[in-house]
Design a protein around this motif. Structure first.
Motif, short mmCIF file in Angstrom:
data_model
loop_
_atom_site.label_atom_id
_atom_site.label_comp_id
_atom_site.label_asym_id
_atom_site.label_seq_id
_atom_site.Cartn_x
_atom_site.Cartn_y
_atom_site.Cartn_z
N LEU A 50 -4.42 7.00 -0.66
CA LEU A 50 -5.35 6.11 -1.55
C LEU A 50 -6.48 5.74 -0.92
O LEU A 50 -7.37 5.18 -1.80
N GLY A 51 -6.94 6.16 0.28
CA GLY A 51 -8.37 6.22 0.74
C GLY A 51 -8.92 4.61 0.70
O GLY A 51 -8.39 3.74 0.91
N ASP A 52 -10.13 4.38 0.58
CA ASP A 52 -10.87 3.06 0.46
C ASP A 52 -10.90 2.49 -0.85
O ASP A 52 -11.14 1.32 -0.93
N ASP A 53 -10.40 3.26 -2.02
CA ASP A 53 -10.28 2.54 -3.31
C ASP A 53 -8.80 2.80 -3.98
O ASP A 53 -9.08 3.62 -4.77
N PRO A 54 -8.01 2.20 -3.43
CA PRO A 54 -6.42 2.46 -3.77
C PRO A 54 -6.58 2.53 -5.38
O PRO A 54 -5.58 3.04 -6.14
N VAL A 55 -7.09 1.36 -5.96
CA VAL A 55 -6.85 1.09 -7.19
C VAL A 55 -7.39 2.37 -8.31
O VAL A 55 -6.81 2.80 -9.28
N ALA A 56 -8.62 2.80 -7.70
CA ALA A 56 -9.33 3.81 -8.61
C ALA A 56 -8.38 5.25 -8.16
O ALA A 56 -8.19 5.80 -9.12
N VAL A 57 -7.91 5.27 -7.30
CA VAL A 57 -7.17 6.59 -6.81
C VAL A 57 -5.78 6.48 -7.79
O VAL A 57 -5.66 7.48 -8.41
N TRP A 58 -5.16 5.47 -7.67
CA TRP A 58 -4.13 5.04 -8.87
C TRP A 58 -4.35 5.33 -10.26
O TRP A 58 -3.66 6.24 -10.93
N ASP A 59 -5.41 4.82 -10.45
CA ASP A 59 -6.05 4.95 -12.00
C ASP A 59 -5.98 6.53 -12.37
O ASP A 59 -5.61 6.67 -13.34
N ALA A 60 -6.94 7.14 -11.58
CA ALA A 60 -6.93 8.34 -11.64
C ALA A 60 -5.76 9.43 -11.76
O ALA A 60 -5.47 10.29 -12.72
N ALA A 61 -4.67 9.22 -10.94
CA ALA A 61 -3.43 9.79 -10.80
C ALA A 61 -2.71 9.48 -12.06
O ALA A 61 -2.06 10.40 -12.51
N GLU A 62 -2.56 8.47 -12.13
CA GLU A 62 -1.94 8.07 -13.53
C GLU A 62 -2.27 8.59 -14.52
O GLU A 62 -1.38 9.08 -15.75
N ALA A 63 -3.51 8.72 -14.77
CA ALA A 63 -4.07 9.18 -15.94
C ALA A 63 -3.97 10.58 -16.26
O ALA A 63 -3.53 11.42 -17.20
N ALA A 64 -4.14 11.27 -14.89
CA ALA A 64 -3.85 13.14 -14.92
C ALA A 64 -2.36 13.09 -15.32
O ALA A 64 -2.12 14.17 -15.99
N ALA A 65 -1.32 12.24 -14.61
CA ALA A 65 0.01 12.63 -15.09
C ALA A 65 0.40 12.26 -16.47
O ALA A 65 0.92 13.20 -17.17
N ARG A 66 -0.22 11.32 -16.94
CA ARG A 66 0.07 11.10 -18.63
C ARG A 66 -0.65 12.28 -19.38
O ARG A 66 0.22 12.64 -20.18
N ARG A 80 0.95 -1.00 0.09
CA ARG A 80 -0.12 -0.04 -0.07
C ARG A 80 0.95 1.30 -0.10
O ARG A 80 0.64 2.17 -0.94
N GLU A 81 1.85 1.43 0.83
CA GLU A 81 2.80 2.31 0.78
C GLU A 81 3.45 2.98 -0.38
O GLU A 81 3.80 3.94 -0.66
N LEU A 82 3.95 1.67 -1.15
CA LEU A 82 4.51 1.65 -2.24
C LEU A 82 3.51 2.36 -3.38
O LEU A 82 4.07 3.31 -3.98
N VAL A 83 2.46 1.77 -3.33
CA VAL A 83 1.50 2.29 -4.36
C VAL A 83 0.90 3.83 -4.02
O VAL A 83 0.99 4.64 -4.95
N ASN A 84 0.87 4.00 -2.82
CA ASN A 84 0.51 5.38 -2.56
C ASN A 84 1.85 6.55 -2.79
O ASN A 84 1.39 7.51 -3.49
N HIS A 85 3.09 5.80 -2.77
CA HIS A 85 4.28 6.80 -3.08
C HIS A 85 4.05 7.07 -4.77
O HIS A 85 4.40 8.27 -5.00
N LEU A 86 3.87 6.03 -5.46
CA LEU A 86 3.86 6.38 -6.77
C LEU A 86 2.50 7.07 -7.21
O LEU A 86 2.54 7.99 -8.19
N ALA A 87 1.43 6.82 -6.58
CA ALA A 87 0.03 7.67 -6.90
C ALA A 87 0.57 9.18 -6.30
O ALA A 87 0.17 10.20 -7.29
N VAL A 88 1.09 9.33 -5.10
CA VAL A 88 1.48 10.86 -4.85
C VAL A 88 2.50 11.50 -5.90
O VAL A 88 2.36 12.54 -6.54
N GLU A 89 3.62 10.69 -6.37
CA GLU A 89 4.32 11.20 -7.34
C GLU A 89 3.60 11.62 -8.70
O GLU A 89 4.11 12.74 -9.23
#
Length: 190
Positions: free
Chosen positions: A75-91, A41-50
């Protein structure tokens, strides 16, 4: 490297990490990773925050402007959705017209957006391997991404451990392939 190639590698690196995020099973979020201080979780959070930092920095915000808005677990209650939104915005932010021609303020000082994008590719690729190792997924990294990471870190690889963000390099096994050598240079034992 052309801008088009850099953006392709960026998209591929985020896609690689995304595949691993989507492969995390419910009971794996608290599992350890090769990044000894971080759970899955902390690793995914790190990448999401980046990724969350990318749009404001590319739009001219300073680190002080952003402040602590991305601190902590995002990451909240839906870490996958948070990751997906963060990576799409960065891309999307890196792919915007003229984005790679900008200068961004990083913690290390002003940097070209091209260099920032290349660093983000390297971060995503290496952490995709970390995440794969942690969850038992495919650890193979595509050769073009490995080559980009190798070229990115080669000039400053000897000083990475002194930052406290990387483990000391390890000796790769004799006859190691380029992926294994690159990971060993970044303190990963394969």
């Amino acid at each position: 490297m052309t801008d088009a190639t850099l953006l392709t590698r960026h998209k591929e690196a985020l896609g690689l990490f995304t595949e691993r995020v989507h492969a995390i099973r419910p009971g794996q979020w608290d599992e350890p990773t090769p990044c000894t201080e971080w759970s899955v979780r902390e690793l995914v959070n790190h990448l999401a925050v980046e990724q969350l930092w990318v749009p404001p920095l590319l739009n001219g915000s300073s680190i002080d402007d952003v402040g602590d808005s991305f601190d902590g677990d995002r990451l909240g209650d839906d870490p996958v959705a948070v990751w997906d939104a963060a990576e799409a915005a960065a891309r999307e932010a890196f792919a915007a017209p003229g984005a790679l021609d900008r200068t961004v303020e990083l913690s290390s000082g002003p940097s070209s957006a091209r260099a920032y994008c290349s660093q983000m590719v390297a971060d995503a690729v290496v952490h995709a391997w970390d995440l794969a190792r942690a969850i038992g997924a495919d650890e193979h990294l595509p050769k073009p991404l490995v080559e980009l990471v190798r070229r990115e870190v080669e000039p400053y690889a000897d000083s990475l451990a002194s930052t406290g963000l990387f483990a000391e390099p390890v000796d790769p096994p004799a006859g190691a392939d380029v992926q294994t050598r690159m990971l060993a240079q970044l303190g990963r034992r394969v």
